[in-house]
Design a protein around this motif. Structure first.
Motif, mmCIF file in Angstrom:
data_model
loop_
_atom_site.group_PDB
_atom_site.id
_atom_site.type_symbol
_atom_site.label_atom_id
_atom_site.label_comp_id
_atom_site.label_asym_id
_atom_site.label_seq_id
_atom_site.Cartn_x
_atom_site.Cartn_y
_atom_site.Cartn_z
ATOM 1 N N UNK A 12 -13.263 41.929 152.937
ATOM 2 C CA UNK A 12 -13.478 40.778 153.808
ATOM 3 C C UNK A 12 -13.874 39.544 153.006
ATOM 4 N N UNK A 13 -13.403 39.459 151.790
ATOM 5 C CA UNK A 13 -13.858 38.391 150.898
ATOM 6 C C UNK A 13 -13.577 36.996 151.450
ATOM 7 N N UNK A 14 -12.533 36.844 152.276
ATOM 8 C CA UNK A 14 -12.210 35.526 152.830
ATOM 9 C C UNK A 14 -13.315 35.006 153.750
ATOM 10 N N UNK A 15 -14.169 35.905 154.239
ATOM 11 C CA UNK A 15 -15.237 35.503 155.154
ATOM 12 C C UNK A 15 -16.547 35.194 154.422
ATOM 13 N N UNK A 16 -16.549 35.321 153.106
ATOM 14 C CA UNK A 16 -17.746 35.048 152.307
ATOM 15 C C UNK A 16 -17.764 33.594 151.866
ATOM 16 N N UNK A 17 -18.969 33.037 151.721
ATOM 17 C CA UNK A 17 -19.122 31.713 151.155
ATOM 18 C C UNK A 17 -19.010 31.749 149.642
ATOM 19 N N UNK A 18 -18.887 30.580 149.005
ATOM 20 C CA UNK A 18 -18.619 30.541 147.562
ATOM 21 C C UNK A 18 -19.758 31.058 146.694
ATOM 22 N N UNK A 19 -21.008 30.842 147.074
ATOM 23 C CA UNK A 19 -22.129 31.247 146.219
ATOM 24 C C UNK A 19 -22.250 32.758 146.147
ATOM 25 N N UNK A 20 -22.238 33.413 147.303
ATOM 26 C CA UNK A 20 -22.364 34.871 147.312
ATOM 27 C C UNK A 20 -21.132 35.510 146.690
ATOM 28 N N UNK A 21 -19.967 34.929 146.915
ATOM 29 C CA UNK A 21 -18.746 35.427 146.282
ATOM 30 C C UNK A 21 -18.887 35.415 144.764
ATOM 31 N N UNK A 22 -19.376 34.300 144.220
ATOM 32 C CA UNK A 22 -19.526 34.203 142.768
ATOM 33 C C UNK A 22 -20.473 35.266 142.234
ATOM 34 N N UNK A 23 -21.593 35.495 142.935
ATOM 35 C CA UNK A 23 -22.561 36.487 142.459
ATOM 36 C C UNK A 23 -21.976 37.895 142.502
ATOM 37 N N UNK A 24 -21.289 38.223 143.584
ATOM 38 C CA UNK A 24 -20.679 39.555 143.688
ATOM 39 C C UNK A 24 -19.637 39.752 142.595
ATOM 40 N N UNK A 25 -18.849 38.731 142.328
ATOM 41 C CA UNK A 25 -17.821 38.863 141.291
ATOM 42 C C UNK A 25 -18.449 38.994 139.906
ATOM 43 N N UNK A 26 -19.588 38.359 139.681
ATOM 44 C CA UNK A 26 -20.313 38.591 138.425
ATOM 45 C C UNK A 26 -20.648 40.068 138.300
ATOM 46 N N UNK A 31 -28.298 32.139 147.129
ATOM 47 C CA UNK A 31 -28.739 30.774 146.838
ATOM 48 C C UNK A 31 -28.505 29.759 147.949
ATOM 49 N N UNK A 32 -27.356 29.826 148.614
ATOM 50 C CA UNK A 32 -27.020 28.791 149.579
ATOM 51 C C UNK A 32 -26.597 29.406 150.904
ATOM 52 N N UNK A 33 -26.619 28.576 151.945
ATOM 53 C CA UNK A 33 -26.258 29.046 153.272
ATOM 54 C C UNK A 33 -24.743 29.138 153.418
ATOM 55 N N UNK A 34 -24.306 30.062 154.250
ATOM 56 C CA UNK A 34 -22.880 30.170 154.545
ATOM 57 C C UNK A 34 -22.406 28.844 155.124
ATOM 58 N N UNK A 35 -21.204 28.399 154.752
ATOM 59 C CA UNK A 35 -20.724 27.098 155.234
ATOM 60 C C UNK A 35 -20.755 26.932 156.745
#
Length: 469
Positions: A328-342, A133-137
């Motif tokens: 490497x989760x610390x290198x992920x942005x919040x949107x993609x992190x949320x989707x992967x955790x879903x 959904x969104x760009x990496x910070x």
């Protein structure tokens, strides 16, 4: 003939002028590279520009032209590809930081097909992180050339911006929930999400494997057809690609005589802005004027399949990122992190329920499409959203479901769709709609799109961009 607005010529027109030697592939490529150098520092549409490689391809295209060698349909035409697509010897970051140093040793099939068609590949286009959904910070977001305060259209944002701004003649995007159709709509362009499997996904980073579609973004239906004809076809390296070896596409628009065009007025108006509903009404008038047979229909209920899109995509993206997340989760942005955790937290039973609902929905759409040839649908419920309006998109499942209510159903069902410009808001931002067809009926979509664009001129409008340094 003067080369005024050379950068806004349609790809088909440029290809014709190159074949007749009215203009040189090298001249065109140099002009577009100069324009990229002037404009893209402000627009951020490119992740990577490859001037030396592009000029080498342009010189080879010119050599073949001078020696009367066989020419491909895109001979000498500068295009660009979304930075999900492998390009041999060049980094393919997929909008992430974790893959910024990944350099593939071969081209994605879609890239090799473009080269075989004679296209000059200018470089790689920016996208949201992992195509979600969104760009990496840390990644500059592409800027909508119509107005910087407005959304450029989800993951294929760079593809939409570059094509609209005259920084390439057409581009490759991908669409998992609407990401060819959103940037086409946001930037006043024409985009095709093909039938699932029509275009090979080999060498293209996955978001959701069973939902991902690769397709063209262009300035007209004729150009989109030209691009799709070049990239479609069976690929033995992609076991999910359709068996057809070739896709016959129309070369000219016709009227829509004898075509049954379905409209679900209730679905099309549910929660949509008035400007969208009014634009769809004008579209129906144009289609009726082209002798299309307008039929009132009731489209299958979409709420369930839309609400479960994140479950399906989340599980598939979790699989796609299993080697790097959570390591490497610390290198992920919040949107993609949320989707992967879903995806990682979805139970097998809940996922199976979503798959069964998807299969049932696809069957219902197939049944409906037996009675009509084309379906008219909005692209999104609200026109030209601003960044502020979409600021909470990635964190709000309800808002995301509303945004994708007209697009994601056709990722789940796999039906092809073409997005066409159909007007502007009072503030001058583009508006678009979709035509949807039966599986494998891209030729019909292109025919209808070309007919619509022969009767309208929305696709011929361009943003007023001034060179910036």
């Amino acid at each position: 003939m003067p080369n005024t607005n050379l950068h806004y010529w349609e790809a088909a027109e440029l290809a014709r002028r190159i074949r007749t030697r009215e203009i040189s592939p090298v001249e065109v490529t140099e002009a577009i590279l100069d324009r990229i150098s002037s404009l893209d520092p402000a627009l951020h549409s490119y992740a990577l520009v490859l001037p030396e490689q592009a000029l080498a391809q342009a010189r080879e295209a010119e050599r073949a032209l001078m020696h009367d060698e066989p020419l491909g349909p895109l001979h000498g035409v500068p295009v660009a590809v979304k930075d999900l697509c492998w390009l041999a010897g060049s980094p393919t970051a997929a909008g992430t930081t974790i893959h910024k140093d990944f350099v593939p040793s071969e081209d994605a099939t879609v890239v090799s097909k473009l080269k075989a068609a004679g296209a000059v590949v200018l470089g790689k286009l920016q996208l949201t992180e992992g195509a979600f959904a969104t760009h990496h910070p840390s990644v500059p977001e592409p800027v909508n050339p119509w107005h910087p305060n407005h959304w450029a259209g989800a993951s294929s944002s760079g593809s939409g911006v570059a094509t609209a701004a005259g920084l390439c003649y057409a581009s490759i995007g991908t669409d998992t929930g609407g990401s060819i159709r959103f940037p086409a709509a946001a930037n006043g362009l024409t985009g095709i999400k093909p039938t699932w499997g029509r275009v090979s996904r080999y060498g293209v980073f996955e978001l959701g494997a069973s939902l991902d579609h690769v397709g063209p973004i262009a300035r007209s239906a004729a150009d989109a057809a030209l691009m799709l004809g070049a990239i479609a076809g069976h690929d033995p390296r992609d076991p999910t690609s359709l068996p057809q070896a070739h896709l016959e596409l129309p070369t000219a628009g016709q009227d829509l005589r004898d075509l049954r065009i379905g409209v679900d007025w209730q679905w099309n108006s549910e929660g949509t802005d008035d400007v969208i509903s009014q634009a769809i009404g004008r579209v129906i008038d144009v289609l009726r004027g082209l002798n299309g047979q307008i039929r009132d229909i009731r489209f299958p209920e979409v709420r369930t399949v839309v609400d479960q899109w994140e479950i399906k995509c989340g599980v598939e993206v979790a699989v796609a990122h299993a080697d790097t997340f959570p390591r490497l989760s610390a290198q992920y942005g919040p949107a993609l992190t949320r989707l992967i955790e879903i995806g990682r937290n979805t139970s097998a039973m809940r996922y199976q329920e979503a798959l069964l609902n998807r299969a049932a929905f696809r069957g219902k759409v197939n049944k409906l499409m037996q009675d009509i040839d084309l379906l008219v649908v909005p692209v999104q419920p609200f026109a030209a959203p601003t960044h502020e309006q979409l600021g909470a998109l990635a964190q709000d499942p309800e808002l995301n479901s509303r945004l994708i209510q007209f697009t994601a159903p056709f990722n789940s069902s796999g039906h092809p769709a073409i997005t066409l410009p159909c007007g502007f808001t009072a503030s001058g931002m583009p508006i678009a709609f979709q035509l949807v067809a039966r599986h494998g009926e891209e030729a019909l979509l292109c025919r209808a799109g070309m007919a619509f664009q022969q009767a309208t001129d929305w696709h011929r409008r361009h943003p007023d961009i001034h060179l910036r340094n």
